[in-house]
Design a protein around this motif. Sequence first.
Motif, PDB file in Angstrom:
ATOM      1  N   VAL A 143       0.834  -1.207   0.000  1.00 34.27           N
ATOM      2  CA  VAL A 143       0.000   0.000   0.000  1.00 34.27           C
ATOM      3  C   VAL A 143       0.866   1.252   0.000  1.00 34.27           C
ATOM      4  CG1 VAL A 143      -1.800   1.262   1.253  1.00 34.27           C
ATOM      5  CG2 VAL A 143      -1.793  -1.249   1.265  1.00 34.27           C
ATOM      6  N   VAL A 144       0.453   2.235  -0.793  1.00 33.15           N
ATOM      7  CA  VAL A 144       1.098   3.550  -0.794  1.00 33.15           C
ATOM      8  C   VAL A 144       0.070   4.570  -0.316  1.00 33.15           C
ATOM      9  CG1 VAL A 144       2.204   5.347  -2.184  1.00 33.15           C
ATOM     10  CG2 VAL A 144       2.612   2.931  -2.715  1.00 33.15           C
ATOM     11  N   GLU A 145       0.345   5.232   0.791  1.00 33.13           N
ATOM     12  CA  GLU A 145      -0.588   6.227   1.343  1.00 33.13           C
ATOM     13  C   GLU A 145      -0.272   7.611   0.790  1.00 33.13           C
ATOM     14  OE1 GLU A 145      -1.872   8.272   5.630  1.00 33.13           O
ATOM     15  OE2 GLU A 145      -0.760   6.370   5.610  1.00 33.13           O
ATOM     16  N   VAL A 146      -1.304   8.311   0.323  1.00 29.61           N
ATOM     17  CA  VAL A 146      -1.147   9.681  -0.176  1.00 29.61           C
ATOM     18  C   VAL A 146      -2.282  10.542   0.346  1.00 29.61           C
ATOM     19  CG1 VAL A 146       0.058   8.954  -2.285  1.00 29.61           C
ATOM     20  CG2 VAL A 146      -2.433   9.235  -2.306  1.00 29.61           C
ATOM     21  N   GLN A 147      -2.070  11.857   0.300  1.00 30.56           N
ATOM     22  CA  GLN A 147      -3.089  12.811   0.745  1.00 30.56           C
ATOM     23  C   GLN A 147      -3.823  13.465  -0.422  1.00 30.56           C
ATOM     24  OE1 GLN A 147      -3.859  13.785   4.179  1.00 30.56           O
ATOM     25  NE2 GLN A 147      -2.867  11.786   4.399  1.00 30.56           N
ATOM     26  N   ASN A 148      -3.153  13.528  -1.568  1.00 29.43           N
ATOM     27  CA  ASN A 148      -3.761  14.241  -2.695  1.00 29.43           C
ATOM     28  C   ASN A 148      -3.112  13.797  -4.002  1.00 29.43           C
ATOM     29  OD1 ASN A 148      -1.290  15.860  -2.942  1.00 29.43           O
ATOM     30  ND2 ASN A 148      -2.030  16.889  -1.089  1.00 29.43           N
ATOM     31  N   ARG A 169      -6.947  11.514   2.953  1.00 28.08           N
ATOM     32  CA  ARG A 169      -7.188  12.913   3.335  1.00 28.08           C
ATOM     33  C   ARG A 169      -8.547  13.015   4.021  1.00 28.08           C
ATOM     34  NH1 ARG A 169      -7.051  14.983  -1.253  1.00 28.08           N
ATOM     35  NH2 ARG A 169      -9.004  16.067  -1.707  1.00 28.08           N
ATOM     36  N   PRO A 170      -8.605  13.435   5.288  1.00 18.78           N
ATOM     37  CA  PRO A 170      -9.881  13.511   6.004  1.00 18.78           C
ATOM     38  C   PRO A 170     -10.654  14.786   5.680  1.00 18.78           C
ATOM     39  CG  PRO A 170      -8.107  14.169   7.460  1.00 18.78           C
ATOM     40  CD  PRO A 170      -7.457  13.776   6.152  1.00 18.78           C
ATOM     41  N   MET A 171     -11.924  14.795   6.041  1.00 21.59           N
ATOM     42  CA  MET A 171     -12.706  16.020   5.974  1.00 21.59           C
ATOM     43  C   MET A 171     -12.118  17.033   6.951  1.00 21.59           C
ATOM     44  SD  MET A 171     -16.663  14.626   5.752  1.00 21.59           S
ATOM     45  CE  MET A 171     -17.395  16.246   5.573  1.00 21.59           C
ATOM     46  N   GLN A 172     -12.126  18.292   6.588  1.00 24.66           N
ATOM     47  CA  GLN A 172     -11.546  19.348   7.411  1.00 24.66           C
ATOM     48  C   GLN A 172     -12.499  19.678   8.559  1.00 24.66           C
ATOM     49  OE1 GLN A 172     -10.012  22.622   5.109  1.00 24.66           O
ATOM     50  NE2 GLN A 172      -9.813  23.954   6.919  1.00 24.66           N
ATOM     51  N   ALA A 173     -12.145  19.239   9.757  1.00 25.65           N
ATOM     52  CA  ALA A 173     -13.068  19.287  10.887  1.00 25.65           C
ATOM     53  C   ALA A 173     -13.323  20.686  11.426  1.00 25.65           C
ATOM     54  CB  ALA A 173     -12.552  18.397  12.017  1.00 25.65           C
ATOM     55  N   ASP A 174     -12.459  21.646  11.125  1.00 25.68           N
ATOM     56  CA  ASP A 174     -12.662  22.991  11.672  1.00 25.68           C
ATOM     57  C   ASP A 174     -13.564  23.862  10.802  1.00 25.68           C
ATOM     58  OD1 ASP A 174     -10.815  23.150   9.628  1.00 25.68           O
ATOM     59  OD2 ASP A 174      -9.552  24.645  10.610  1.00 25.68           O
ATOM     60  N   LEU A 175     -14.099  23.300   9.719  1.00 20.40           N
ATOM     61  CA  LEU A 175     -15.052  24.032   8.886  1.00 20.40           C
ATOM     62  C   LEU A 175     -16.464  23.815   9.439  1.00 20.40           C
ATOM     63  CD1 LEU A 175     -13.729  23.286   5.276  1.00 20.40           C
ATOM     64  CD2 LEU A 175     -13.488  25.408   6.572  1.00 20.40           C
ATOM     65  N   ILE A 176     -17.119  24.894   9.829  1.00 19.43           N
ATOM     66  CA  ILE A 176     -18.465  24.774  10.376  1.00 19.43           C
ATOM     67  C   ILE A 176     -19.447  24.314   9.296  1.00 19.43           C
ATOM     68  CG2 ILE A 176     -20.340  25.999  11.544  1.00 19.43           C
ATOM     69  CD1 ILE A 176     -17.763  25.570  13.184  1.00 19.43           C
ATOM     70  N   GLN A 177     -19.269  24.796   8.064  1.00 21.45           N
ATOM     71  CA  GLN A 177     -20.108  24.356   6.951  1.00 21.45           C
ATOM     72  C   GLN A 177     -19.590  22.998   6.475  1.00 21.45           C
ATOM     73  OE1 GLN A 177     -22.756  25.836   6.022  1.00 21.45           O
ATOM     74  NE2 GLN A 177     -22.594  27.898   6.859  1.00 21.45           N
ATOM     75  N   THR A 178     -20.237  21.933   6.899  1.00 11.50           N
ATOM     76  CA  THR A 178     -19.706  20.593   6.629  1.00 11.50           C
ATOM     77  C   THR A 178     -19.716  20.233   5.148  1.00 11.50           C
ATOM     78  OG1 THR A 178     -21.867  19.580   7.024  1.00 11.50           O
ATOM     79  CG2 THR A 178     -20.390  19.782   8.911  1.00 11.50           C
ATOM     80  N   PHE A 179     -20.600  20.871   4.362  1.00  9.32           N
ATOM     81  CA  PHE A 179     -20.597  20.591   2.929  1.00  9.32           C
ATOM     82  C   PHE A 179     -19.334  21.140   2.265  1.00  9.32           C
ATOM     83  CE2 PHE A 179     -24.911  19.440   3.742  1.00  9.32           C
ATOM     84  CZ  PHE A 179     -25.210  18.499   2.771  1.00  9.32           C
TER      85      PHE A 179
END
Length: 478
Positions: A143-148, A169-179
């Motif tokens: 497996v090769v892990e990448v972010q982008n 790459r995870p969802m950016q948790a500090d964004l209040i607008q989850t979309f």
Amino acid sequence: MDKSFKINSRLGKLNILILFLILFTGFIEVKAQSDDEKMLKAIYDTSLLNGKSYKWLDHLSNQIGGRLSGSYNAEKAVKYTKDELEELGLDKVWLQPVMVPKWVRGAKEFAYIESAPGNTTTVPICALGGSVATPAGGLKAEVVEVQNFDELATLGREKIQGKIVFYNRPMQADLIQTFRAYGGCVDQRYKGAEKAIQYGAVGVLVRSVNLRLDDLPHTGSMSYGDTPVSKRIPAAAISTNGAELLSSMLKLDPTTQFFFAQHCKQLKDVESYNVIGEIRGSTYPNKIMVVGGHLDSWDLGDGAHDDGAGVVQSMEVLRLFKETGYKPKHTIRVVLFMNEENGLRGGKKYAKVAKEKGENHVFALESDAGGFTPRGFSFDCSQENFKKVESWRKLFKPYLIHFFEKGGSGADIGPLKGDNVLCGLRPDSQRYFDHHHAANDTFEHVNKRELELGAATMTSLVYLFDKYEVIQSKKLEK
């Protein structure tokens, strides 16, 4: 009587007339506001005390279930919603044929991480919608892990060929607008396989697009672009807990291997339908206002939030008008779109037919953000129409509806864009992606009261635009 006295007398009468007009205009405005307040209260009361949206959703979710485009369940949902619309006594109910893709998941997927021969840890995965299957015996590779995609290009074919690419790459948790957070990472799910193929990868894993850590993999659509079928590689989503574990193990040992087996298949397109019903306008029958959601869903859960909620809320708009005795000036049409999840063919077909018929769609409202507490709407419209909307804030304030902003509307109504108003219902989104495209998108996670508030909020906005009308260019008015 001198001249100056006559002039002053005339001015005095003119001032009195002006004052009378101001007072009369103010009286009319106050009365209109009072009438609107009464109408909104009637709408909310009817939805909360005598609503049908929750009952409809119960049937869609628990009696039919997941409604993947082209499936038997999707056929059942078409029949059920058409029958229910006909029961409402609408002026017209019909089915609009549309060809949709038929992708089937097959037997449940299986996967494990292998840290050494015989030393394995199973992890939850699910095939991405549109993916090909693994070889019959499964697929195992390093497996090769990448972010982008930039990191993918930097590693190049030398370090990727023959391996599984793991997008983490995870969802950016500090964004209040989850979309916004969703939009910031969903590209790795949709285009991840297409990009990885260019560097010789044999498979793709994508971290589930989800803000919390859990053991539920989240599916969703993906594309191979122009890649020939013979060169396509299997693509799967791994749960967020699984992604964290795999990432940790790769840091300890980069030669860690991953095995997965999936049995999905893409079949020939089949015919399905958009379900449409309407109340014909009393004054402007050729000006059409649409409310809608998408009838199809993914197959892991029963599609209660995405988008059973939007379907039943849209149906409820027309029922609430009939229950409250309101006779709309414009034609109000509910459209239950097919195939939003993996093709958008229902939305495109509806817009295509509307254009061919020369129909004038002045307004469209979509509900496709879950059945949570409504907060307001986002609008894709002119500044003139948005000012009109802002004048209605005080009417929505008693219902804690405060979010009125320009922005996006919805995927299915997007093809209708023109000199009109497009808008999307915006419920509270903080828990939406806990369920989105996952096995826990089920009926018990929808709150009855929240669902009914959303239906009433949609109906109220449609009522106001119907009463006060959309500002259109003269050339488009009919």
